[in-house]
Write an enzyme that holds these catalytic residues in place. Structure first.
Site, PDB file in Angstrom:
ATOM      1  N   ASN A 146     -93.615  16.309   1.214  1.00 41.28           N
ATOM      2  CA  ASN A 146     -93.739  17.469   0.337  1.00 41.28           C
ATOM      3  C   ASN A 146     -95.081  17.420  -0.392  1.00 41.28           C
ATOM      4  O   ASN A 146     -95.250  16.670  -1.345  1.00 41.28           O
ATOM      5  CB  ASN A 146     -92.575  17.483  -0.670  1.00 41.28           C
ATOM      6  CG  ASN A 146     -92.592  18.718  -1.556  1.00 41.28           C
ATOM      7  OD1 ASN A 146     -93.649  19.168  -1.993  1.00 41.28           O
ATOM      8  ND2 ASN A 146     -91.420  19.261  -1.815  1.00 41.28           N
ATOM      9  N   GLU A 192     -97.792   4.941  -5.807  1.00 44.19           N
ATOM     10  CA  GLU A 192     -98.572   3.975  -6.561  1.00 44.19           C
ATOM     11  C   GLU A 192    -100.046   3.933  -6.197  1.00 44.19           C
ATOM     12  O   GLU A 192    -100.892   3.621  -7.033  1.00 44.19           O
ATOM     13  CB  GLU A 192     -97.923   2.597  -6.436  1.00 44.19           C
ATOM     14  CG  GLU A 192     -96.680   2.574  -7.300  1.00 44.19           C
ATOM     15  CD  GLU A 192     -95.745   1.427  -7.020  1.00 44.19           C
ATOM     16  OE1 GLU A 192     -95.680   0.537  -7.850  1.00 44.19           O
ATOM     17  OE2 GLU A 192     -95.079   1.450  -5.986  1.00 44.19           O
TER      18      GLU A 192
HETATM   19 MO1  MOS Z   1     -92.779   0.787  -9.493  1.00 45.82          MO
HETATM   20  S1  MOS Z   1     -93.828  -0.650 -10.565  1.00 45.82           S
HETATM   21  O1  MOS Z   1     -92.521  -0.112  -8.107  1.00 45.82           O
HETATM   22  O2  MOS Z   1     -91.416   1.198 -10.326  1.00 45.82           O
END
Ligand code: MOS
Length: 740
Positions: free
Chosen positions: A631, A705
């Site tokens: 998405n 991340e």
């Molecule tokens: Mo993230 S630090 O893997 O919640």
């Protein structure tokens, strides 16, 4: 018509959130509920000598004061989940008089009202025998140790002989980088409502990993796991702080057990700085040796992170150094510094965020030493394979990221010399950095079923702390079964649902998405068998692979008329429920065949006020290659969040500890600075098309991340470009640029 994967669907839970229907942990209430407030230690190390609770207990409204003096002895059976440190032992709540760190829970006051419990907690007198804790990274009494857990990113690794080659290298950089402690500071604070019925415990509790909280509380109380239920449908941000179950969850359960009432326990903002983990402080050395043309010849990365004395928290601080660039001689070492602090934990791109800051800062330093454009330096060191493991990359679109990011940013207009670009009186800085994050995958399960009106219900025990799990999983189910998204109801966040791995490590889409896909395929298989074997079905005798699933209907390919809706499917099978549970999996040997990572490139523009030395971020342009994007709207939103986190890391976030007792002195949102709208300028994420057939059945790498990684070094590098001043510590604040 049905191809929801890859489209920028809006969040299916958006209405619930904006209308207040979405229930977060602290929103749950149970009849007869009492309120608990934790009392934290006011010393950093030592033990409790006495607790005066008699007077307090006389006050109206106070139900109980619980501490090690009267708490039940708990089983604290062995339990180490995916995200718990492999070495050491978690804090045992109220089991002895020892104080191991400042703010450690030493008592809890339970009262009829929150107000009463808060006043009681303030009034409770606890006497201590205090000793001086060791809390500073540079404290002479602190001694760095080799991590006992010698797995993956934690082990020392080398290829060639980087130390010998460094002495011979024509061009050298050798520098130390320091990162302060950061706290996660999500908007929603930790909260748990605990209720016992006999020896069965239900927790409405903020958690990124409900099945782990279930297992942990079962182990703590010596119960079978099925006696514990954990419910958490919504999370208001977490960034890693709710992966583990911290002591407050046990405190809530103890309080409920002792008082025989449901108990609500919500941490104060200040308490979240004491007992729910943090990004560990790190010190790192990077030494680079290069040829005159910029090709790396040797690379040394030594890093030390803080941990608590009772547990060994490790993160992948040096892992990326092995595969980021081509380099024949590489050595990495990782050490831990046990201190009298609470155990650190995973926070927003744990490991990579810190390690890449050091590596990418050093690469920028090297570029200047060579008078080479920082981007050109990276291009000259692009590896063909993962030289750390000698495995091919499953896919690596780093060059595409450099190209797309630099083009959108306008990098070719950059003037090389520090201090050479200006906007009026402001110094202008353009900096860049590379980014990477591993592709994690863990087996997850999901359940898919058809209910009466033809709705497809899909369930998995995962979480949605903001990335959009509700929506993306709905997309996967809708695509596989060929139904509109509105026909799918995806549920998550209870330990009753099929188990899933932690909602972290950017692995939810890959792992849970593959499980949802597998469950829907299994359901499809069941439906196909029933329809094609049933004499009264219009699809009787049709080979299952000739069935077409689209428009919410099932038909023989190319034959529009004899189409069945899911409601009709159910009716045709005599109303018998149809349900399938399946586990998402990939070829386990794939990890031995390919090196699997996402890559990205970050370009930033900052200004520095030459008089007051304030740094402002004007633009961040990031290009990311993370496999298939389920998405794009949600992925972009993830990237924007990651960039904001990166700006916070670079310029603002820092938890200061009082050296006398380890007290976090700025443990509130007024003094723990995070970026607000005025601080962030324009954020521009771009997603590079990338097909990766190896990583997992969905081809997804995860994007949550990587967008934080690379932002802080790009900003530090831009600060150098603007000012000629190399700042090797985070955060970079006004005072960093005033120092000579
Ligand atoms: Mo993230 S630090 O893997 O919640």
């Amino acid at each position: 018509m049905n191809a929801p994967i890859g489209t920028g669907e809006k969040r299916v839970e958006a209405r619930d959130k904006v209308t207040g229907q979405a229930q977060y942990a602290a929103d749950f209430n149970q009849p007869g509920q009492a309120y608990a407030v934790i009392v934290g230690s006011t010393i950093g190390f030592g033990h409790i000598t006495s607790i005066d609770s008699n007077e307090l207990l006389q006050l109206p409204g106070i139900v109980a004061v619980i501490s090690h003096e009267n708490a039940p002895r708990l089983a604290y059976g062995p339990h180490k989940g995916f995200i718990d440190p492999a070495v050491g032992e978690r804090l045992h709540v109220f089991q002895d008089d020892a104080v191991r760190f400042f703010g450690q829970p030493v008592a809890v006051v339970v009262a009829d009202t929150l107000d009463c419990a808060e006043r009681g907690a303030l009034a409770l007198r606890i006497h201590y025998a205090a000793q001086q804790p060791v809390v500073a990274m540079h404290d002479a009494r602190a001694e760095a140790v080799v991590p006992q857990a010698q797995s993956g990113g934690q082990a020392d690794r080398f290829r060639g002989d980087a130390d010998v080659e460094l002495a011979r290298a024509p061009v050298r950089i050798d520098a130390q980088y320091v990162i302060t402690r950061e706290n996660h500071t999500p908007i929603e604070v930790h909260a748990t409502v605990a209720q016992w019925k006999g020896d069965r415990l239900t927790l409405w509790s903020k958690s990124q990993y409900v099945v782990n909280e279930q297992a942990e509380l079962a182990a703590v109380f010596g119960l079978p796991a099925e006696n514990v239920r954990v419910i958490c449908p919504f999370i208001g941000g977490a960034f890693g702080t709710s992966l583990r179950s911290w002591p407050h969850v046990t405190v809530a359960a103890i309080a409920a057990k002792q008082t025989q009432r449901p108990v609500k326990l919500v941490l104060s903002r200040r308490q979240t700085f004491h007992m729910t983990g943090h990004r560990p402080r790190t010190t790192q050395r990077i030494a680079l040796g290069a040829m005159p043309d910029g090709r790396l010849h040797c690379l040394i990365h030594e890093g030390t992170g803080e941990t608590s004395r009772h547990e060994e928290f490790t993160e992948a601080l040096t892992s990326a150094t092995h595969y980021m660039y081509a380099c024949p001689n590489v050595r990495t070492a990782y050490r831990l510094l046990p201190l009298d602090v609470g155990t650190p934990t995973y926070m927003r791109a744990p490991g990579e965020a810190s390690g890449i800051f050091a590596l990418e800062s050093a690469m920028d330093e090297l570029a200047y030493q060579l008078s080479l454009d920082p981007l050109e330096l990276r291009l000259r060191n692009e590896p063909k394979i993962d030289e750390g493991t000698n495995l091919p990359f499953s896919s690596r679109s780093m060059i595409e990221c450099y190209e797309l990011g630099s083009k959108r940013f306008g990098w070719s207009q950059r003037k090389f010399a520090p201090g050479s670009m200006r906007d009026g009186r402001l110094l202008l800085g353009w900096g860049m950095a590379s980014a990477t994050y591993p592709v994690f995958f863990a087996p997850a399960s999901a359940c898919a079923r058809i209910v009466g009106d033809g709705t497809i219900e899909v369930e998995a025990a995962t979480s949605d702390m903001g990335p959009g799990t509700y929506t993306s999983m709905t997309q996967v189910a809708a695509e596989v079964l060929g139904v509109p998204m509105t026909q799918v109801r995806f549920r998550l966040g209870t330990s009753d649902y099929p188990p899933t791995p932690p909602h972290g490590g950017s692995m939810t889409m890959a792992s849970v998405g593959s499980a949802v896909r597998a469950a829907c395929l299994a359901l499809q298989d069941q439906i196909a068998k029933r329809l094609t074997a049933n004499r009264s079905s219009p699809l009787f005798g049709v080979p299952p692979d000739e069935l077409e699933w689209s428009d919410g209907r099932i038909r023989r390919r190319g034959q529009g008329d004899a189409a069945l809706s899911y409601r009709e499917v159910l009716a045709k099978s005599g109303g018998k429920p149809m349900e399938a549970v399946a586990t998402g999996s990939r070829d386990p040997s794939i990890v031995e065949k390919y090196s699997m990572h996402a890559f990205g490139a970050v370009f930033v523009e900052i200004t520095v006020d030459p008089d007051v030395r304030t740094v402002s971020v004007r633009r961040v342009v990031g290009a990311y290659a993370a496999g298939r994007i389920v998405n794009p709207r949600l992925a972009r939103s993830q990237c924007i969040g990651g960039m904001v986190g990166g700006i916070g890391m670079a310029l603002m976030e820092s938890t200061s500890l009082d050296p006398r007792d380890g007290r976090p002195v700025n443990a509130h949102m007024a003094d723990y600075l995070v970026p607000v709208n005025l601080d962030i300028g324009t954020l521009e994420p771009h997603l590079v098309d990338e097909e990766d057939p190896y990583v997992n059945p969905l081809g997804v790498k995860g994007i949550g991340e990587i967008a934080l990684v690379g932002v802080a070094p790009a900003i530090a590098n831009a600060v150098f470009h603007a000012t000629g001043k190399r700042v090797r510590h985070l955060p970079i604040r006004i005072e960093s640029l005033l120092e000579e």
